[in-house]
Design a protein around this motif. Structure first.
Motif, short mmCIF file in Angstrom:
data_model
loop_
_atom_site.label_atom_id
_atom_site.label_comp_id
_atom_site.label_asym_id
_atom_site.label_seq_id
_atom_site.Cartn_x
_atom_site.Cartn_y
_atom_site.Cartn_z
N PRO A 1 7.34 4.72 -5.31
CA PRO A 1 7.02 4.91 -3.90
C PRO A 1 6.02 6.05 -3.74
N ARG A 2 5.10 5.85 -2.86
CA ARG A 2 4.17 6.92 -2.53
C ARG A 2 4.95 7.96 -1.72
N ASP B 1 0.82 -1.21 0.00
CA ASP B 1 0.00 0.00 0.00
C ASP B 1 0.85 1.26 0.00
N HIS B 2 2.19 1.11 -0.08
CA HIS B 2 3.02 2.29 -0.26
C HIS B 2 3.54 2.41 -1.67
N LEU B 3 3.09 1.55 -2.53
CA LEU B 3 3.54 1.63 -3.92
C LEU B 3 2.41 2.14 -4.81
N TYR C 1 -1.71 7.93 -8.32
CA TYR C 1 -1.57 9.19 -7.59
C TYR C 1 -0.84 10.21 -8.47
N VAL C 2 -1.13 11.45 -8.20
CA VAL C 2 -0.36 12.50 -8.87
C VAL C 2 0.10 13.51 -7.83
N LEU D 1 5.74 11.41 -9.41
CA LEU D 1 4.35 11.23 -9.88
C LEU D 1 3.77 12.48 -10.55
N PHE D 2 4.29 12.81 -11.71
CA PHE D 2 3.89 14.05 -12.37
C PHE D 2 2.92 13.86 -13.52
#
Ligand SMILES: [Zn+2]
Ligand SMILES: [Zn+2]
Ligand SMILES: [Zn+2]
Ligand SMILES: [Zn+2]
Ligand SMILES: [Zn+2]
Ligand SMILES: [Zn+2]
Ligand SMILES: [Zn+2]
Ligand SMILES: [Zn+2]
Lengths: 370, 370, 370, 370
Positions: free
Chosen positions: A26-27, A5-7, A143-144, A136-137
């Protein structure tokens, strides 16, 4: 940064013409001051994404594509309290954001007041690499990550996510274009091309009071969508009609005068040949669809002088065009059912299939729902 | 109509490419209501006259050319009492008049408000034949007959005839053009072509506040005139410099940005290739010099979109541009010494020689003084 | 019309504040070249007619009022062949015409290009007397005589007479006003006054893309009409709310910013006090309703400077606004059901009653059907 | 500056209507990243400074006044490398800077694109207090500290410091105003008020092509300066002429029509009474001088409607107006000799005397030379 859940899964363009990879990042653990982390709700796939895939624009590979995104605010950097309109932000808010971020301090930002030509412009999903943290762009991701200077808008409750993403970057692009070229009540408007830009141009021209709209395309299905959206007249360029006939048809539909406004939304250089002839004398022509260089076409300057034409280019969009997209869509989305434009929905894992679907023009609009 | 003082000498274009004839016409005996008869004081010869001579524009031969005329009011039709500004007219007044007369009742006159595109437009010296009475519709003549609807202006006493005729149709043409494209204080302006239109464009750009002016031409003598008129920078395209260098030179003179405004006054189609590149992003380009069809040039629409250009055509001129020419010239003629542009003066009898002089570019400005 | 079929009944204003007379005039026997005789189908009664009745504007009594007329072409003067758009005319055609006729040759017609300020302007039903032949210069009559220079439009078949006359002079007036002040897609628009001008302004603002419309009036019934036409918000100034509250209400409805555009359609001078405060900074304010002089109001110039306001006046209308009225109404009349605005229909004989009905605000729109 | 060379002398407004104090502040030891420290070369005293002194605007006392400053770059914070135009900066450069700094992220900065109405605007010398470090936020000081987001411009070598400071904030203010109201070649321009704003307005109107300029004031000496700068006509309101005569005089000077453009630069509310009448119909009126609230004046809305006026407010200035001031002044300073406007030069120690000199209108322009 272990435990699944951190990826974060994201589609990645690693180099021109390579398969779309699905990678895990990685988050981000801690946000910079003013930054934001969004959980992506819906992210559109646009023709430009296909160009990026095939290396037709210079970008800093590897890149997570996706510049048409609505997400849920999951984490807020210190100091991020309000959106661009001054509305308070909280975790859980639905967020729409400007894909382009300008520097605010160059000649184009401050002197010419043309932000879209900022010499330091960054665009989420296009010019920001995922080579280094926070990675995360792009919107084709779970996620962004929005940098401190990103322009965020809280989405009004009565405006569905689907309505916003379905018209993707086309909405702010053509809002900008029509800001430049102008459409007034009573105008006749001819639209070359019934892709996403042309279709939203049709809706916006009608909403701006166009009393006659003519849509021109070679794909029957697209013309059907235009008809459903309320186009007054359609011209199918495949119906064996010559350029002369096409032009004549537009003249016939406009009392023999020509259109007050012609919007070029095909991106095909030789569309200009017809387009300039479809304009009435002293008419206005918008060249909005030419985001990639597809070469030249022969233009006769005598035509520009004699017909006293006004020809405008319009590039990309600024935060105010996202703001207007929100205002306008909130007013009109029920009337046009833009959400129905979404014909295909993919998970991130199916990125390759999603891109191929768009490339092969099988979808009206395809989106990721991570 | 007998006795030599009732005959009027005029130059006549009888058919394309024929020698210029000097013919005699009866002096009109009685004017229609509202008409006017002017004794020509000075009448310019313009590049367009050469085009008419060689049949490059369709006109109703035979035609007395001449559309840049100042004359003395010799006879007034009943009801003609005031000029367009409401100033009383009397025999003996010096008169300047709009060469073009629009119908006031077509789509372009009343709806689009673009008189120069009037579908029933008549132009003295161009589209009015001398086949039938009252014949005298051109300025290359001892007398010119103005129809009841002509737009007349009494010339202010402090404005010499030479100052008006020397800038001929170029003055109202470029006043119209700059009305369309706009020049503001502080703008950088590049001018392609230093012929009559380009030179008056230079003066008007400077008067409109241009802080940097660059004039581009291949003829050293013309560039010298530009320098004397106050051009900040000159580019001689014959100095072995390539198109790339020309464009780079303009960029270098404008802080690397490009000109705010570029004025195309050469009439050469491929001038557009350079011109669009000389504009800064979101700059304005005026295509004003293309009165005849000299073919096409290759234009890249991507350039228009990406640079977000504004390209304007401007055709001919309306009465208000003659009005402004009077106002502006009255203010600036002493500063620019436009009268010095007149290098050759001819009698009507020497019409053939006069036209050849203009054709061979031996004159800066040639005029008839009947 | 029985009895002498050469007599034409018309309402006549003989002098200020006198009873409206119904007089008979000879039917014109022969038309001048270019003139037209219309059999009146429907003619609106406008607030201005009441002002004329009571002598609030200087006019050349006796006058047949009526400047909102649609009629059937019954006779055509020699040379009258086409309407202003070049469409062929025949006896029996339904005709709409510009009530104002400008001279085409004064400073305002030719130089400033502001026809509505023509110094020689004539207006049917207002500034043309019925003292001498051909008498019939107003619409409140069985026939109206159009002089050779009148601007005629053939009414499209699919546009009912009622739809045109119901919006009377308000339609071209506000089309002109919005041409001047501008309304773009996404704008918020506040409208002061829900009379004929305010109501058509509401429709046109919505058609021009306004995303928020607020209508302000003191008459509940008028506000109801506005609601039916689609106003987003209504403010009844009689609901015991103070000017401050009115302004605050508009701010609240526009994200605390103020309206992009405010349209003053009440004609009451002190409407400006609220109106300027209802505009956002750099907003646009149109003062369109002040056709008669009703005195001054206190304005603070600091407000204009500090808020950086743009304030526009707009007077009357030109032929192009009638043209646009036709185009726009043809597109939207079904949606707004303007014909329902006509609540009272009178014969010419009932002119006195008709005028009293309008004066006492008993009608939304009253018309003559001769 | 002797004794402790780490102390900086500055004039300080401690509270409304108190004597101007000369205080000493520590010279900043270390600059923030991106900040700049300027040694003040010349700093103008403006009418606004007198208003601040007397508490007519709400400001965070204590304040070091001075918003018209040119200084020498003495220290550069890390990361400060270029000016707003991208030109490299080095210690020793002469610097001109925008007194106003906007946030770049509010509704007015990003959506309405009207930076001067930024809701978070800070102005050097006005809204920044000297209560806490780094203190030095005003130009009436030996040093001025520019925060990281300040907009700096390197002054071109051929533009003297005196030429820039003599026209102080008036130059960018009226450059903004004329950007809004527009002045074109051939326009007639009437200017109400010959103070600093009116005088620079005169120069800029002439440079923008005004063919007739009329300057109106009550002070003979100011009118003399206007005459020397090239005003075509002067009206002294003290010459026993009534408002009616003043207006008539302007009409007489403009062919009986009125001025195309009227610029209100007096700040006196009732100047509007005359000003609106001096405009021609459809003319443009700029209300630029009303920076403080001096109350209301009676305006007749019927005048705005009937004359179809365009009335514009313009507040302050943005960085682009400083940029244009540099470009324009570089072109015209030799012609107008603006440096001669400086009639009084003071040291910081003489601040009280300097402010009194300006208050008593003894100076055309007074400056500090620390
Ligand atoms: Zn930038
Ligand atoms: Zn896109
Ligand atoms: Zn015409
Ligand atoms: Zn010519
Ligand atoms: Zn009316
Ligand atoms: Zn007129
Ligand atoms: Zn100041
Ligand atoms: Zn701001």
């Amino acid at each position: 940064m272990n435990g699944c859940d951190h990826l974060v899964k994201a589609a990645v363009l690693t180099a021109p013409n390579q398969p779309i990879e699905v990678q895990e990042f990685p988050r981000p653990e801690k946000l910079e001051d003013g930054a934001a982390l969004l959980k992506v709700d819906l992210a559109g796939i646009c023709g430009t994404d296909i160009h990026l895939w095939h290396g037709r624009l210079k970008i800093p590979y590897p890149v997570i594509p996706g510049h048409e995104t609505v997400g849920t605010l999951e984490e807020m950097g210190k100091g991020l309290e309000k959106d661009l309109l001054g509305k308070p932000l909280s975790v859980g808010d639905r967020i729409y954001f400007a894909s382009g971020v300008d520097c605010g301090r160059c000649y184009y930002c401050q002197i010419a007041k043309e932000q879209t030509r900022c010499i330091n412009r960054k665009v989420y999903g296009i010019t920001l690499s995922c080579k280094s943290p926070p990675y995360l762009f792009g919107g084709h991701s779970e996620y962004v990550y929005l940098l401190p200077k990103a322009y965020l808008f809280r989405v009004p409750e009565d405006l569905p996510t689907e309505s916003l993403v379905s018209v993707g970057c086309a909405a702010p692009t053509i809002i900008h274009g029509i800001e430049v070229v102008g459409v007034e009540a009573g105008d006749s408007v001819a639209i070359q091309g019934a892709g996403p830009i042309g279709l939203f141009a049709l809706a916006l021209a009608k909403e701006s009071g166009a009393s006659t709209t003519v849509v021109i395309d070679s794909v029957k299905e697209r013309l059907e969508v235009a008809r459903e959206m309320g186009a007054d007249f359609l011209i199918n360029t495949n119906d064996a009609i010559s350029p002369q006939e096409r032009v004549q048809r537009v003249l016939d539909l406009t009392d023999g005068i020509g259109a007050d406004v012609v919007l070029e939304c095909t991106g095909s250089p030789n569309a200009l040949d017809d387009g300039l002839l479809m304009c009435r004398d002293s008419g206005r022509y918008l060249v909005v669809g030419h985001f990639t260089d597809r070469g030249t076409t022969a233009v006769n300057p005598h035509l520009i002088t004699r017909k006293q034409l006004k020809i405008y280019g319009s590039w990309g969009m600024a935060p105010r065009h996202y703001y207007k997209a929100l205002k306008i869509l909130r007013t009109i989305h029920r009337k046009y059912h833009f959400e129905k434009l979404i014909t295909h929905t993919f998970s991130i894992e199916k990125a390759q299939e999603a891109f191929e679907t768009v490339e092969n023009r099988k979808a009206v609009k395809a989106v990721f729902k991570p």
